[in-house]
Design a protein around this motif. Sequence first.
Motif, mmCIF file in Angstrom:
data_model
loop_
_atom_site.group_PDB
_atom_site.id
_atom_site.type_symbol
_atom_site.label_atom_id
_atom_site.label_comp_id
_atom_site.label_asym_id
_atom_site.label_seq_id
_atom_site.Cartn_x
_atom_site.Cartn_y
_atom_site.Cartn_z
ATOM 1 N N LYS A 189 5.739 -10.071 0.986
ATOM 2 C CA LYS A 189 4.711 -9.119 0.496
ATOM 3 C C LYS A 189 5.360 -7.905 -0.179
ATOM 4 O O LYS A 189 5.039 -7.565 -1.316
ATOM 5 N N THR A 190 6.267 -7.254 0.573
ATOM 6 C CA THR A 190 6.874 -6.027 0.052
ATOM 7 C C THR A 190 7.715 -6.317 -1.187
ATOM 8 O O THR A 190 7.691 -5.541 -2.149
ATOM 9 N N ILE B 67 5.356 -6.611 -4.067
ATOM 10 C CA ILE B 67 4.901 -5.272 -4.471
ATOM 11 C C ILE B 67 6.014 -4.549 -5.237
ATOM 12 O O ILE B 67 5.762 -3.924 -6.270
ATOM 13 N N CYS C 278 5.805 -3.134 -8.984
ATOM 14 C CA CYS C 278 5.959 -1.682 -9.234
ATOM 15 C C CYS C 278 7.197 -1.381 -10.070
ATOM 16 O O CYS C 278 7.528 -0.211 -10.265
ATOM 17 N N ILE D 147 0.473 2.795 -13.037
ATOM 18 C CA ILE D 147 0.432 2.445 -11.614
ATOM 19 C C ILE D 147 0.718 3.653 -10.736
ATOM 20 O O ILE D 147 1.210 4.681 -11.214
ATOM 21 N N VAL E 85 1.975 4.268 -6.382
ATOM 22 C CA VAL E 85 2.366 3.583 -5.153
ATOM 23 C C VAL E 85 2.296 4.544 -3.986
ATOM 24 O O VAL E 85 2.730 5.690 -4.077
ATOM 25 N N PHE F 291 -1.008 0.667 -5.500
ATOM 26 C CA PHE F 291 -0.394 -0.170 -4.472
ATOM 27 C C PHE F 291 -0.341 0.611 -3.168
ATOM 28 O O PHE F 291 0.242 1.699 -3.112
ATOM 29 N N ASP G 241 1.069 0.201 0.441
ATOM 30 C CA ASP G 241 1.923 -0.633 1.292
ATOM 31 C C ASP G 241 1.775 -0.165 2.736
ATOM 32 O O ASP G 241 2.323 0.870 3.111
ATOM 33 N N ILE H 143 -4.019 -2.959 -4.577
ATOM 34 C CA ILE H 143 -3.310 -4.024 -3.864
ATOM 35 C C ILE H 143 -2.826 -3.419 -2.555
ATOM 36 O O ILE H 143 -2.084 -2.442 -2.530
ATOM 37 N N THR I 40 -1.146 -4.005 1.299
ATOM 38 C CA THR I 40 -0.467 -4.877 2.262
ATOM 39 C C THR I 40 -0.693 -4.279 3.634
ATOM 40 O O THR I 40 -0.708 -3.052 3.789
ATOM 41 N N THR J 150 8.935 4.668 -9.168
ATOM 42 C CA THR J 150 7.778 3.998 -9.785
ATOM 43 C C THR J 150 7.061 4.905 -10.785
ATOM 44 O O THR J 150 6.026 4.530 -11.334
#
Lengths: 243, 244
Positions: A43-44, A47, A51, A79, A81, A158, A160, A188, A190, B87
């Motif tokens: 998963k990570t 991501i 990213c 994006i 995060v 994202f 996480d 998204i 997780t 990012t």
Amino acid sequence: MKNAIEIKKLTKDYKDIRAVDNLDLDIREGELFSLLGVNGAGKTTTIKMLCCITQPTSGDATLEGKSIASNADEVKKIIAVSPQETAVAKNLSVRENLELICGVHGFDKATSQKKAAQAIEKFNLGSVASKKAAKLSGGWQRRLSIAMALITDPSILFLDEPTLGLDVIARSELWDIIRDLKGKMTIILTTHYMEEAEELSDRIGVMKDGHLLAIGTAEELKKKTGEDKFENAFIKIVKGGTK
Amino acid sequence: MRRMMAFASRVMKEILRDPLTIFFGLGFPLVVLLLLSLIQANIPIPMFEIQHLAPGITVFGLAFMTLFSAQMISHDRNSALLTRLYTTPLKAHEFILGYTLPILPIAVAQTVVCYIVSLLLGLKINLSLLWAILMNIIPSVFYIALGLLCGSAMSEKQVGGICGALLTNLSAWLSGIWFDVAMLGKAISSFANALPFIHAVELERAVLIGDMKAALPHLWWVLGYAIVSMAVAVFVFLRQMKRQ
């Protein structure tokens, strides 16, 4: 509905370990998509590739048509995060942290100050706006971390494991914030918390050993596995995926 | 430019808000300056005369710039903040400038404070003092580059040991600030002369008395070390950035 993210044969190898294996996945615009899986599922890493932190070994993904492999600079503009651990500058105040993110996205000082003020109001950070991030509780730090992710109005967010380590109240407050974002941007998420994925997601993908084992709404996955509880459905999918 | 400035501003704020920075960066060199001047007042030693001592202390203080820079970078590498910043549209060169540029004014401020205190202790004021302050920028670049290198390659714990203990000791004992390194024997003296510390001190001393001819050979040494260490630091930083 238009796809915000299109993942094609995305693969990541770390020395002799294949963390993500030929992943194909489309995520729709405005959707809240959760990626679930046990530790080491990929998963990570997925991501991180989306990213543009980690380069894929092979394959590609496009975010709103921009390739992570060949157009990372453009991807980074759309994006945001919120990493697993709280990602704040500890010796800066809440307001300064927010202004920092605006600054590194190229906003001028006046715009940064205006956006920070708006984020402080939106996320109810007013009472701690002048406090150093290091002095905040875990819940407040996480709230700030998410405010920092959202301050630039990203199209794709994202999250996480956003509620990892938070108490019940702080988690509930963050759920409210995430619910409020639904439909306004593609998210998204997780998480290791099954109830979180079930409660918040439009669709859920279950990963194991770098593969996507199942995809669907929580109801669809429960129906597919014949389970009443989503947690049991998840366990069945993961165990059933063992070869 | 705007993105880099925002990041640099954050680096500077985080460094200056650490009380240990103020103590070690400004306080410690001043304590050494005052103590040695006190010894000089009671037992006169040519080495401790203020025009000889002050330039050395300004260079010694720069060793703490390495520590600040390395600590900040190694701490960031271990934190999720750097992951977040990777990012954003910040580019590699903006990270490097953002980490290095804010330390330069801190280094200059430290040099200025050291000289102001030295003036109170009897240093004569003249135009050479201004040149000495400006010339100290070159060793500052060397020390900051060393910080970028150590911060990129080492863990926080290693930075504390290597930059906090080893480098400050090398800068103290192999720089000829408080004793002639020739006293340590030929081998150590040659070793010390191959390093930049002694040259940085001699450069500063020569500039302070306006002897540019004597300063030049030392200038090349320090400049060479500054350029090479910055090139290596940039390479290592970019490599760790890619790896991370």
